[in-house]
Design an enzyme around this catalytic site. Structure first.
Site, PDB file in Angstrom:
ATOM      1  N   LYS A 157       0.863  -1.191   0.000  1.00 16.42           N
ATOM      2  CA  LYS A 157       0.000   0.000   0.000  1.00 16.42           C
ATOM      3  C   LYS A 157       0.894   1.235   0.000  1.00 16.42           C
ATOM      4  CE  LYS A 157      -3.282   2.596   2.930  1.00 16.42           C
ATOM      5  NZ  LYS A 157      -4.174   2.573   4.117  1.00 16.42           N
ATOM      6  N   ASP A 204      -2.621  10.200   3.496  1.00 17.84           N
ATOM      7  CA  ASP A 204      -4.016   9.791   3.638  1.00 17.84           C
ATOM      8  C   ASP A 204      -4.779  10.834   4.456  1.00 17.84           C
ATOM      9  OD1 ASP A 204      -6.432   8.542   3.833  1.00 17.84           O
ATOM     10  OD2 ASP A 204      -5.751   6.902   5.144  1.00 17.84           O
ATOM     11  N   LYS A 264     -10.374  12.963   7.611  1.00 17.40           N
ATOM     12  CA  LYS A 264      -9.962  12.617   8.977  1.00 17.40           C
ATOM     13  C   LYS A 264      -9.955  13.860   9.867  1.00 17.40           C
ATOM     14  CE  LYS A 264      -6.753   8.839   7.780  1.00 17.40           C
ATOM     15  NZ  LYS A 264      -7.409   7.741   8.515  1.00 17.40           N
ATOM     16  N   ASP A 277       1.518   6.395   5.482  1.00 17.80           N
ATOM     17  CA  ASP A 277       0.574   5.437   4.917  1.00 17.80           C
ATOM     18  C   ASP A 277       1.122   4.731   3.666  1.00 17.80           C
ATOM     19  OD1 ASP A 277      -1.831   4.245   5.563  1.00 17.80           O
ATOM     20  OD2 ASP A 277      -3.033   5.557   4.279  1.00 17.80           O
ATOM     21  N   ASP A 292     -12.228   7.032   3.271  1.00 18.85           N
ATOM     22  CA  ASP A 292     -11.039   6.832   4.098  1.00 18.85           C
ATOM     23  C   ASP A 292     -10.630   5.359   4.158  1.00 18.85           C
ATOM     24  OD1 ASP A 292      -8.930   7.494   5.700  1.00 18.85           O
ATOM     25  OD2 ASP A 292     -10.125   7.840   7.514  1.00 18.85           O
ATOM     26  N   GLU A 337      -9.430   3.634   1.878  1.00 20.56           N
ATOM     27  CA  GLU A 337      -8.862   3.689   0.523  1.00 20.56           C
ATOM     28  C   GLU A 337      -7.815   2.606   0.281  1.00 20.56           C
ATOM     29  OE1 GLU A 337      -7.699   5.346   2.997  1.00 20.56           O
ATOM     30  OE2 GLU A 337      -5.563   4.959   2.792  1.00 20.56           O
ATOM     31  N   ARG A 392      -7.747  -0.587   0.907  1.00 15.31           N
ATOM     32  CA  ARG A 392      -8.277  -1.822   0.314  1.00 15.31           C
ATOM     33  C   ARG A 392      -8.689  -1.615  -1.145  1.00 15.31           C
ATOM     34  NH1 ARG A 392     -12.734  -2.153   4.982  1.00 15.31           N
ATOM     35  NH2 ARG A 392     -11.062  -0.977   5.967  1.00 15.31           N
TER      36      ARG A 392
HETATM   37  N1  BES Z   1      -4.388   4.521   6.829  1.00 16.20           N
HETATM   38  C1  BES Z   1      -5.565   4.306   7.586  1.00 16.20           C
HETATM   39  C2  BES Z   1      -5.347   3.327   8.751  1.00 16.20           C
HETATM   40  C3  BES Z   1      -4.414   3.775   9.854  1.00 16.20           C
HETATM   41  C4  BES Z   1      -4.926   4.327  11.017  1.00 16.20           C
HETATM   42  C5  BES Z   1      -3.041   3.558   9.770  1.00 16.20           C
HETATM   43  C6  BES Z   1      -4.066   4.699  12.039  1.00 16.20           C
HETATM   44  C7  BES Z   1      -2.191   3.934  10.777  1.00 16.20           C
HETATM   45  C8  BES Z   1      -2.693   4.490  11.920  1.00 16.20           C
HETATM   46  C9  BES Z   1      -6.646   3.720   6.690  1.00 16.20           C
HETATM   47  O1  BES Z   1      -6.646   4.151   5.385  1.00 16.20           O
HETATM   48  C10 BES Z   1      -7.965   4.127   7.266  1.00 16.20           C
HETATM   49  O2  BES Z   1      -8.225   5.299   7.295  1.00 16.20           O
HETATM   50  N2  BES Z   1      -8.759   3.145   7.689  1.00 16.20           N
HETATM   51  C11 BES Z   1     -10.031   3.392   8.243  1.00 16.20           C
HETATM   52  C12 BES Z   1     -10.992   2.374   7.706  1.00 16.20           C
HETATM   53  C13 BES Z   1     -12.442   2.648   8.044  1.00 16.20           C
HETATM   54  C14 BES Z   1     -12.897   3.947   7.419  1.00 16.20           C
HETATM   55  C15 BES Z   1     -13.284   1.502   7.552  1.00 16.20           C
HETATM   56  C16 BES Z   1      -9.917   3.285   9.750  1.00 16.20           C
HETATM   57  O3  BES Z   1      -9.172   2.449  10.247  1.00 16.20           O
HETATM   58  O4  BES Z   1     -10.538   4.091  10.448  1.00 16.20           O
HETATM   59 ZN    ZN Z   2      -4.814   4.763   4.638  1.00 16.11          ZN
HETATM   60 MN    MN Z   3      -7.707   5.979   5.115  1.00  9.78          MN
END
Ligand code: BES
Ligand code: ZN
Ligand code: MN
Length: 496
Positions: A263, A268, A275, A286, A345, A347, A349
């Site tokens: 990834k 992000d 966010k 990220d 967010d 993204e 996947r």
């Molecule tokens: N890059 C983030 C996940 C992340 C969070 C990495 C904290 C490192 C530290 C990912 O893209 C994300 O935002 N995931 C969301 C998914 C949700 C919207 C289903 C999450 O974990 O909140």
């Molecule tokens: Zn991310």
């Molecule tokens: Mn994200």
């Protein structure tokens, strides 16, 4: 850092300092350190008697040798209890020893390899730890920088010889640790200094230097291939996305091809599902998955395993704008499957769905490890200590987890029970990209699983918690950890 094996008595090594590892409550006069103690006229024993050093883990003490041996300084470093000693601690110990020289002018450091440790393992972990310890996250500080200036590590001791086995241990340790530090550097770069196109440049330079094949797909080519997941995320950013493929081919390729899928979100923001401001700066990390895969294949180009390896890096930003994708949009991916975007967010996947399809359809990947800072839920579940692992078949997952353990990179498997699947079923598309809060790490992996063929050996590593160390440990100071570069390298090296 240069690393050399010294086939001469430790007394004669021309170095600024000699590092001597001491076990807890060890009596130097009647231990494998007796010769060192004798050469120093018992100074080591006295330091222990006066409890200047007890051998407690990572404690250090300085002895001035008064030139009784050639090195003017001995750095005694505590190794902790003998029963608890492990490769992981060996790395920490070597790293603390090297970090002792932060801001000091030592340039040549000798390391005493104890005769009661198996030499190849001890040499490899000492080299790894020492090089990990030279990593400097303060590249953008123009003042008050205290770097480690050690340019040469010399391994010495009775068990040290010029044998091919030990030479190999030095080489493997050095290449692995250098690759890990390379990944840490990339991860530490802010999003304005490392954009998707900057990553292309770094990948090209790496390919050129180490003799890897490289192919870079731009937006036009991705459109032709139908990579709607990656393009959907990329459409909000003004910076063009890239899909980078690097290939290592062994002299005699077998039937297996290992794909390392990373990834690569250089920033992000969350996109339209933006966010909160707090801690958003951390989202420059990220792209750790992509950096890890690039670093691993860089090492493999030098170590030359017998398996074919492909690294696939899906690079883009995730930004909000007038042309960004919206919640509710439906994307058609390279695999043909459609995705309802319920949260922009989620993204990671989306871009991985195309990367996974690509390596299986176009590169003939039989074995896949994907690496992603994928879910905040994984940080909740496993903290900053263990990487979340999911995949199939079980023996492949076990192989990856066991390799990780031996590399000092802890991993823990979470289950992919089918009951969780209804959380990501969509009313209008084949799957939706968010499954709600419960088991968020698992539903993300079940989403990815939809893009993995039955016959593919697949392991997914969620490194959201382990990519960055909030509080430092000895060989992993606060900042980017370089996890899971070591594991990726060893996975390929152990496949035949
Ligand atoms: N890059 C983030 C996940 C992340 C969070 C990495 C904290 C490192 C530290 C990912 O893209 C994300 O935002 N995931 C969301 C998914 C949700 C919207 C289903 C999450 O974990 O909140
Ligand atoms: Zn991310
Ligand atoms: Mn994200």
């Amino acid at each position: 850092m240069q690393v050399n094996l010294a086939v001469q008595p430790f007394q004669d090594v021309d170095a600024d300092a000699l590092v001597v590892p001491l076990f807890q409550d060890e009596k130097p006069a009647n231990s494998p350190l007796a010769k060192v103690d004798a050469a120093l006229n018992g100074a080591l024993s006295r330091a222990v008697d006066f409890r200047e050093i007890t051998g407690k883990r990572y404690q250090t003490a300085i002895l001035y040798t008064d030139i009784r041996i050639k090195a003017p300084l001995v750095v005694v470093v505590g190794v902790g209890k003998k029963e608890e000693y492990s490769p992981e601690y060996a790395r920490h110990v070597a790293s603390s020893a090297i970090r002792h020289f932060q801001g000091r002018p030592a340039s040549r450091v000798a390391y005493y390899v104890r005769s009661d440790r198996p030499a190849p393992a001890e040499v490899r972990t000492a080299v790894e730890g020492a090089i990990y310890g030279t990593y400097d996250p303060n590249e953008y500080k123009t003042q008050e920088r205290e770097t480690v200036q050690v340019g040469e590590l010399i391994l010495v001791g009775e068990g040290v010889s010029n044998s091919p086995e030990l030479q190999q241990a030095v080489t493997v340790g050095r290449i692995t640790a250098e690759a890990t530090n390379f990944a840490r550097q990339l991860v530490n770069e802010p999003a304005n200094k490392l954009t998707p196109s900057d990553m292309v440049e770094r990948a090209r330079a790496t390919a050129q230097e180490y003799g890897l094949e490289i192919e870079v797909l731009d937006r036009i080519r991705m459109t032709e291939l139908g990579m709607g997941g990656l393009l959907g995320v990329a459409q909000g950013s003004d910076k063009p996305p890239y899909f980078i493929i690097l290939r290592y081919r062994p002299a005699q390729p077998g039937n297996a091809t290992l794909a390392l899928v990373g990834k690569g979100i250089t920033f992000d923001s969350g996109g339209i599902s933006i966010k909160p401001a707090e801690n958003m700066e951390q989202m420059k990390t990220d792209m750790t998955g992509s950096a890890s895969c690039l670093a691993a294949i860089r090492a493999l180009a030098q170590l030359k395993p017998s398996v074919s390896v492909v690294a696939a890096l899906a690079m883009t930003e995730n930004m909000p704008s007038g042309h960004a994708m919206r919640p509710g949009d439906v994307l058609t991916t390279m695999s043909g499957k459609t995705i309802e975007v319920v949260n922009t967010d989620a993204e990671g996947r989306l871009i991985l769905s195309d990367a996974l399809a690509y390596v299986q359809q176009k590169e003939g990947a039989t074995h896949v490890v994907d690496v992603a800072t994928l879910t905040g839920a994984c940080v909740v579940a496993l903290g900053h200590t263990a990487t979340g692992v999911m995949g199939a078949p079980q023996d492949w997952v076990d192989f990856v987890v066991n390799t990780g353990r031996e590399c000092g990179e802890k991993m823990w498997q979470l289950p992919l029970y089918e009951e969780y699947e209804e959380q990501i079923s969509s009313k209008i598309a084949d799957v939706k990209n968010g499954g709600g809060r419960p088991a968020g790490t698992i539903t993300a992996a079940l989403f990815l699983k939809k893009f993995v063929q039955e016959s593919t050996h697949w392991a997914h590593l969620d490194i959201a918690g382990t990519a960055w160390a909030e509080t430092g440990t000895r060989y992993r100071p606060e900042g980017p950890t370089g996890i899971p570069v070591h594991t990726l390298i060893d996975v390929a090296m152990r496949m035949t």
